[in-house]
Design an enzyme around this catalytic site. Structure first.
Site, PDB file in Angstrom:
ATOM      1  N   HIS A  58       0.704  -1.118   0.121  1.00 59.66           N
ATOM      2  CA  HIS A  58       0.115   0.147  -0.184  1.00 59.66           C
ATOM      3  C   HIS A  58       0.661   1.233   0.054  1.00 59.66           C
ATOM      4  O   HIS A  58       0.243   2.653   0.157  1.00 59.66           O
ATOM      5  CB  HIS A  58      -1.017  -0.084   1.216  1.00 59.66           C
ATOM      6  CG  HIS A  58      -2.114  -0.796   0.846  1.00 59.66           C
ATOM      7  ND1 HIS A  58      -2.116  -1.902   0.466  1.00 59.66           N
ATOM      8  CD2 HIS A  58      -3.476  -0.374   0.726  1.00 59.66           C
ATOM      9  CE1 HIS A  58      -3.334  -2.699   0.097  1.00 59.66           C
ATOM     10  NE2 HIS A  58      -4.250  -1.739   0.337  1.00 59.66           N
ATOM     11  N   ASP A  72      -5.646   5.117   9.809  1.00 55.78           N
ATOM     12  CA  ASP A  72      -6.915   5.107   9.373  1.00 55.78           C
ATOM     13  C   ASP A  72      -7.447   3.806   8.725  1.00 55.78           C
ATOM     14  O   ASP A  72      -8.770   3.687   8.703  1.00 55.78           O
ATOM     15  CB  ASP A  72      -7.185   6.281   8.427  1.00 55.78           C
ATOM     16  CG  ASP A  72      -6.925   7.694   9.259  1.00 55.78           C
ATOM     17  OD1 ASP A  72      -7.013   7.628  10.372  1.00 55.78           O
ATOM     18  OD2 ASP A  72      -6.634   8.644   8.413  1.00 55.78           O
ATOM     19  N   GLU A 111      -9.190  14.166  14.589  1.00 52.06           N
ATOM     20  CA  GLU A 111      -8.699  14.358  13.585  1.00 52.06           C
ATOM     21  C   GLU A 111      -9.378  15.654  12.792  1.00 52.06           C
ATOM     22  O   GLU A 111     -10.088  16.317  13.402  1.00 52.06           O
ATOM     23  CB  GLU A 111      -8.796  13.041  12.504  1.00 52.06           C
ATOM     24  CG  GLU A 111      -7.834  12.140  12.662  1.00 52.06           C
ATOM     25  CD  GLU A 111      -7.596  10.941  11.512  1.00 52.06           C
ATOM     26  OE1 GLU A 111      -8.161  11.174  10.551  1.00 52.06           O
ATOM     27  OE2 GLU A 111      -6.894   9.947  11.979  1.00 52.06           O
TER      28      GLU A 111
HETATM   29  P1  FAD Z   1       4.165  -1.917   1.989  1.00 55.54           P
HETATM   30  O1  FAD Z   1       3.672  -0.776   1.037  1.00 55.54           O
HETATM   31  O2  FAD Z   1       4.276  -3.090   1.495  1.00 55.54           O
HETATM   32  O3  FAD Z   1       5.816  -1.440   2.300  1.00 55.54           O
HETATM   33  C1  FAD Z   1       6.191  -0.297   2.738  1.00 55.54           C
HETATM   34  C2  FAD Z   1       7.605   0.080   2.942  1.00 55.54           C
HETATM   35  O4  FAD Z   1       7.833  -0.981   4.197  1.00 55.54           O
HETATM   36  C3  FAD Z   1       8.512  -0.518   2.018  1.00 55.54           C
HETATM   37  O5  FAD Z   1       9.611   0.053   1.900  1.00 55.54           O
HETATM   38  C4  FAD Z   1       8.837  -1.953   2.295  1.00 55.54           C
HETATM   39  O6  FAD Z   1      10.032  -2.679   1.716  1.00 55.54           O
HETATM   40  C5  FAD Z   1       8.897  -1.929   3.898  1.00 55.54           C
HETATM   41  N1  FAD Z   1       8.274  -3.179   4.471  1.00 55.54           N
HETATM   42  C6  FAD Z   1       7.278  -3.642   4.419  1.00 55.54           C
HETATM   43  N2  FAD Z   1       7.250  -4.893   5.308  1.00 55.54           N
HETATM   44  C7  FAD Z   1       8.253  -4.819   6.037  1.00 55.54           C
HETATM   45  C8  FAD Z   1       8.933  -5.468   7.189  1.00 55.54           C
HETATM   46  N3  FAD Z   1       8.427  -6.716   7.588  1.00 55.54           N
HETATM   47  N4  FAD Z   1       9.994  -5.148   7.595  1.00 55.54           N
HETATM   48  C9  FAD Z   1      10.869  -4.015   7.105  1.00 55.54           C
HETATM   49  N5  FAD Z   1      10.252  -3.547   5.891  1.00 55.54           N
HETATM   50  C10 FAD Z   1       9.193  -3.724   5.602  1.00 55.54           C
HETATM   51  N6  FAD Z   1      -0.185   5.632   7.236  1.00 55.54           N
HETATM   52  C11 FAD Z   1      -0.315   6.394   8.259  1.00 55.54           C
HETATM   53  O7  FAD Z   1       0.437   6.390   9.050  1.00 55.54           O
HETATM   54  N7  FAD Z   1      -1.817   6.456   8.687  1.00 55.54           N
HETATM   55  C12 FAD Z   1      -2.878   6.267   7.906  1.00 55.54           C
HETATM   56  O8  FAD Z   1      -3.762   6.754   8.468  1.00 55.54           O
HETATM   57  C13 FAD Z   1      -2.438   5.748   6.664  1.00 55.54           C
HETATM   58  N8  FAD Z   1      -3.616   5.417   5.943  1.00 55.54           N
HETATM   59  C14 FAD Z   1      -3.703   4.770   4.870  1.00 55.54           C
HETATM   60  C15 FAD Z   1      -4.631   4.363   4.026  1.00 55.54           C
HETATM   61  C16 FAD Z   1      -4.549   4.021   3.023  1.00 55.54           C
HETATM   62  C17 FAD Z   1      -5.604   3.481   2.061  1.00 55.54           C
HETATM   63  C18 FAD Z   1      -3.263   3.522   2.276  1.00 55.54           C
HETATM   64  C19 FAD Z   1      -3.024   2.835   0.962  1.00 55.54           C
HETATM   65  C20 FAD Z   1      -2.106   3.837   3.098  1.00 55.54           C
HETATM   66  C21 FAD Z   1      -2.459   4.389   4.205  1.00 55.54           C
HETATM   67  N9  FAD Z   1      -1.260   4.941   4.928  1.00 55.54           N
HETATM   68  C22 FAD Z   1      -1.296   5.345   6.517  1.00 55.54           C
HETATM   69  C23 FAD Z   1       0.395   4.638   4.576  1.00 55.54           C
HETATM   70  C24 FAD Z   1       0.721   3.383   4.865  1.00 55.54           C
HETATM   71  O9  FAD Z   1       0.885   3.205   6.462  1.00 55.54           O
HETATM   72  C25 FAD Z   1       2.076   3.237   4.576  1.00 55.54           C
HETATM   73  O10 FAD Z   1       2.074   3.218   2.939  1.00 55.54           O
HETATM   74  C26 FAD Z   1       2.630   1.714   4.857  1.00 55.54           C
HETATM   75  O11 FAD Z   1       3.905   1.391   4.539  1.00 55.54           O
HETATM   76  C27 FAD Z   1       1.749   0.634   3.894  1.00 55.54           C
HETATM   77  O12 FAD Z   1       1.743  -0.735   4.721  1.00 55.54           O
HETATM   78  P2  FAD Z   1       1.936  -1.918   3.541  1.00 55.54           P
HETATM   79  O13 FAD Z   1       2.016  -3.002   4.697  1.00 55.54           O
HETATM   80  O14 FAD Z   1       1.113  -1.856   2.604  1.00 55.54           O
HETATM   81  O15 FAD Z   1       3.507  -1.950   3.208  1.00 55.54           O
END
Ligand code: FAD
Length: 539
Positions: free
Chosen positions: A118, A179, A290
Site C-alpha cells: 500500500h 486510518d 482528526e
Molecule cells: P508496503 O507498501 O508493502 O511497504 C512499505 C515499506 O515498508 C516498503 O519500503 C517495504 O519494503 C517496507 N516493509 C514492508 N514490510 C516490511 C517488514 N516486515 N520489515 C521491514 N520493512 C518492511 N499511514 C499512516 O501512518 N496513517 C494512516 O492513516 C494511513 N492510512 C492509509 C490508508 C490507505 C488507504 C493507504 C493505501 C495507506 C495508508 N497509510 C497510512 C500509509 C501506509 O501506512 C504505508 O504506505 C505503509 O507502508 C503501508 O503498509 P504496507 O503493509 O502496505 O507496506
C-alpha cells in the site's frame, strides 16, 4: 596477450549484461511525473535463477507470476522484480539475504520486503531484485500476554485488522492505529503509523516493545529498548533500510466496545485549530481527534447522513456549505454500554468548550471495530465502482504549528481550488509523545500538524482530475513550503536524490548512514526508496 575466444565470449556476455543493467537503472530513474511503466526483465534474470534456485528453502521462490510485485496502491510506479520469495519461515528470509551478500556487489541484486503493497511510490518494489511477500511468513501464531502491561507478539507480515480481531477476543486492543487497517505491521512500523490516537499514544512506532529483525547481512537479531537498542530505534521509522521486521511485540490496552463519533464544521481556520489544539492538550478529552478540509464542495454534509445524525435536523438542513472553505473537526470517544450516560455528559461538556458552527453538530455511534475499520467500508464501495485502483499521487506533510496558518492561507486559499480529487486530512499531535530516538523525522516543535492530500487521478485525463494536474499542484505545495522555509518534513517521504534525502534527515543523516553501514553495508534492502545504491554505502 591475446584473449582466448571462450574468454572473449564470456567477456562480451558480461559487457552485455552490464549495458542492460545500466540501461534499466537509467530507465528506472525516478521522476515526479513518472508515467505508469512496466520494465522488461533483462537476460540477467536467468543468471539470477541459476544462483538462487539451488537454495534450500521452506517456502517458495517464484520466478513466474512476478507482475503482482510490480504494483502498489499508488499505481504509478511499476518495477518488475526477478523473483518473489514466499517465505514460510524466518530462515528463508535470512538464507536469501545471506546468499545475496555472498554474491557481493557484482550481482546488483536487491531485496524489498512487501507488506500489503500500500505504498504509493514503489517503496516496496525491487527493480530486477527479490521481493519478499511478508504476508506469507507463517511465524508462530499471535501470542498474547494478558498481565500487567499486556502485549501481543505478531508476525511482521500480519495485517493490523487481524491483530484487532484477535486482540478483542482477550478484551484487548492496540492503542495507536492508522486510518486503514489492511496494512501490515512491518509496513507501518517502517514509517510511523499515524492516526487520530497519535496525539495521546504517539504513532505506532512508539507502541512497540520488541522486534525480531533480519538485517541486511542476513543475521536474525532480537532488539528492544534494552537489547540491541540502536537497531531497535533504527528500524522503527527506518523505511526498511536496516532490516526486515519478522516479528513485533505490540503494546495493548483494554478495548472499549463502542465509540461515539462526532463531526462539527468551522469556516474560521483559527477557531478550528484553536479547538483541535485545545483538545489534544487534554488527557481526559476525546480518544481520537482528526480533521479535514472541504473546499468548494456541495452536498458533502448531506452525504454524511447515512452514518451521522444532525443534533438539530432543522438547523442542519438550513446550513448551506456551497462555495465556502470549511474545516471539519472529527472526534471520537470510546465507551462501554453501561457507561453511556456518563459518556454523553462528558461529550456534551467537551463540546460546550468548542467554537464550531452550531448547526453543524453531527453525531453517530458505532462499534469499536466498525469505527476503526471504517476506511475498509469506503474501499469496498470504491472497488465496486472501479475507483480503488486508480493512480494515487498522495502527498503527506508534517507542518510545525507555528507555521500552519501561513500554510493554510496559501494552500487552501490559493493553490487548491477544490477537494474533489480526494480528502485532505489535517490534525495536530503532541511531539512529546514521539520518541526522538527512532529513525522517523519530524519538525522540531511541541505541536505538529499532519496534512495529508489523498488524491486519486483519472487515468488518461488531461483535466483537473488528471495525474499531471495533481502532480503540478503537489509541486506548488512543496515549492511553497520550501520558499517560505516552513520547516516542513514529508511523512511517507519520497525524494529523487540522495542530496534531498540528506536534507530530509538533517542532523540525523549521519546516524542513518552509520546504521545503514552497520546493518546493510551492501545496500541490499528497500531499494524502492532510492536512498542508497547497491554497493555504495560509505561513511
Ligand atoms: P508496503 O507498501 O508493502 O511497504 C512499505 C515499506 O515498508 C516498503 O519500503 C517495504 O519494503 C517496507 N516493509 C514492508 N514490510 C516490511 C517488514 N516486515 N520489515 C521491514 N520493512 C518492511 N499511514 C499512516 O501512518 N496513517 C494512516 O492513516 C494511513 N492510512 C492509509 C490508508 C490507505 C488507504 C493507504 C493505501 C495507506 C495508508 N497509510 C497510512 C500509509 C501506509 O501506512 C504505508 O504506505 C505503509 O507502508 C503501508 O503498509 P504496507 O503493509 O502496505 O507496506
Amino acid at each position: 596477450m591475446k584473449t582466448p575466444p571462450q574468454n572473449l565470449l564470456k567477456r562480451n556476455h558480461m559487457i552485455l549484461i552490464f549495458l542492460i543493467v545500466l540501461l534499466l537503472s537509467t530507465c528506472s530513474t525516478d521522476h515526479p511525473l513518472a508515467k505508469p511503466t512496466i520494465f522488461p526483465r533483462s537476460s540477467s534474470s536467468s543468471n539470477i535463477q541459476l544462483s538462487l534456485k539451488p537454495l534450500i528453502l521452506n517456502g517458495n521462490l517464484s520466478f513466474e507470476d512476478i507482475h503482482e510485485a510490480a504494483k502498489d496502491f499508488g499505481n504509478m510506479y511499476h518495477f518488475l522484480p526477478s523473483a518473489i520469495l514466499y517465505p514460510e519461515t524466518v530462515s528463508d528470509i535470512s538464507t536469501i539475504i545471506k546468499n545475496i551478500n555472498e554474491m557481493g556487489t557484482t550481482s546488483g541484486l536487491t531485496v524489498a520486503a512487501r507488506g500489503n503493497g500500500h505504498s504509493v511510490q514503489g517503496q516496496a518494489q525491487a527493480n530486477q531484485g527479490i521481493v519478499i511477500d511478508m504476508k506469507s511468513l507463517r511465524g508462530p501464531e499471535m501470542q498474547f500476554y494478558t498481565g500487567e502491561l499486556p502485549y501481543v507478539d505478531v508476525s511482521g507480515g500480519e495485517l493490523w485488522v487481524n491483530i484487532l480481531n484477535e486482540s478483542l477476543k482477550h478484551g484487548l486492543s492496540p492503542k495507536s492505529w492508522t486510518d486503514f487497517l489492511h496494512l501490515t505491521v512491518g509496513g507501518t512500523l517502517s514509517n510511523a503509523g499515524v492516526s487520530g490516537q497519535a496525539f495521546r499514544h504517539g504513532p505506532q512506532i512508539n507502541n512497540v516493545y520488541q522486534l525480531e529483525v533480519v538485517t541486511g547481512k542476513g543475521e536474525l537479531v532480537t532488539c528492544s529498548e534494552k537489547q540491541n537498542t540502536d537497531l531497535f530505534y533504527g528500524v522503527l521509522g527506518g523505511l526498511g533500510q536496516f532490516g526486515i521486521i519478522t516479528r513485533a511485540r505490540i503494546s495493548l490496552q483494554a478495548a472499549p466496545i463502542m465509540v461515539k463519533w462526532i463531526r462539527v464544521l468551522y469556516s474560521d481556520f483559527s477557531l478550528f485549530t484553536k479547538d483541535q489544539e485545545h483538545l489534544i492538550s487534554s488527557q481526559n478529552a476525546f480518544d481520537y481527534i482528526e480533521g479535514f478540509v472541504i473546499i468548494n464542495r456541495t452536498g458533502l454534509v448531506n452525504s454524511w447522513r447515512s452514518t451521522f445524525n444532525p443534533k438539530d435536523p432543522v438547523q442542519a438542513s438550513q446550513f448551506i456549505s456551497d462555495g465556502k472553505t470549511l474545516f471539519c473537526l472529527e472526534m471520537a470517544k470510546y465507551f462501554n454500554p453501561q457507561e453511556i450516560d456518563f459518556m454523553n455528559q462528558k461529550v456534551d461538556s467537551l463540546l460546550s468548550e468548542l467554537s464550531y458552527i452550531e448547526s453543524t453538530l453531527f453525531l453517530s455511534e458505532a462499534t469499536y471495530v466498525e469505527f476503526l475499520d471504517r476506511v475498509h467500508v469506503s474501499m469496498l464501495k470504491l472497488q465496486e465502482k472501479g475507483l480503488w485502483d486508480l493512480p494515487h499521487p498522495w502527498l503527506n506533510l508534517i507542518i510545525p504549528r507555528s507555521r500552519i496558518h501561513e500554510f493554510a492561507q496559501e494552500v487552501f486559499g490559493n493553490i487548491l481550488t477544490d477537494t474533489s480529487n480526494g480528502p485532505i486530512l489535517i490534525y495536530p499531535f503532541n511531539k512529546s509523545k514521539w520518541n526522538n530516538r527512532t529513525s522517523m523525522i519530524t519538525p522540531e516543535e511541541d505541536v505538529l500538524y499532519l496534512v495529508a492530500f489523498l488524491s486519486s487521478a483519472m487515468p488518461g485525463s488531461t483535466g483537473t482530475d488528471g495525474l499531471e494536474y495533481i502532480f503540478s499542484q503537489n509541486k506548488r505545495i512543496l515549492d511553497f513550503c520550501k520558499s517560505a522555509n516552513l520547516g516542513m518534513k514529508q511523512y511517507l517521504p519520497h525524494y529523487l536524490t540522495q542530496e534531498e534525502w540528506k536534507i530530509h534527515f538533517g542532523t540525523k543523516w549521519e546516524v542513518f548512514l552509520r546504521r545503514k553501514f552497520t546493518n546493510d553495508p551492501l545496500a541490499i534492502l528497500a531499494p524502492g526508496h532510492r536512498i542508497f545504491q547497491k554497493g555504495k554505502v560509505s561513511q
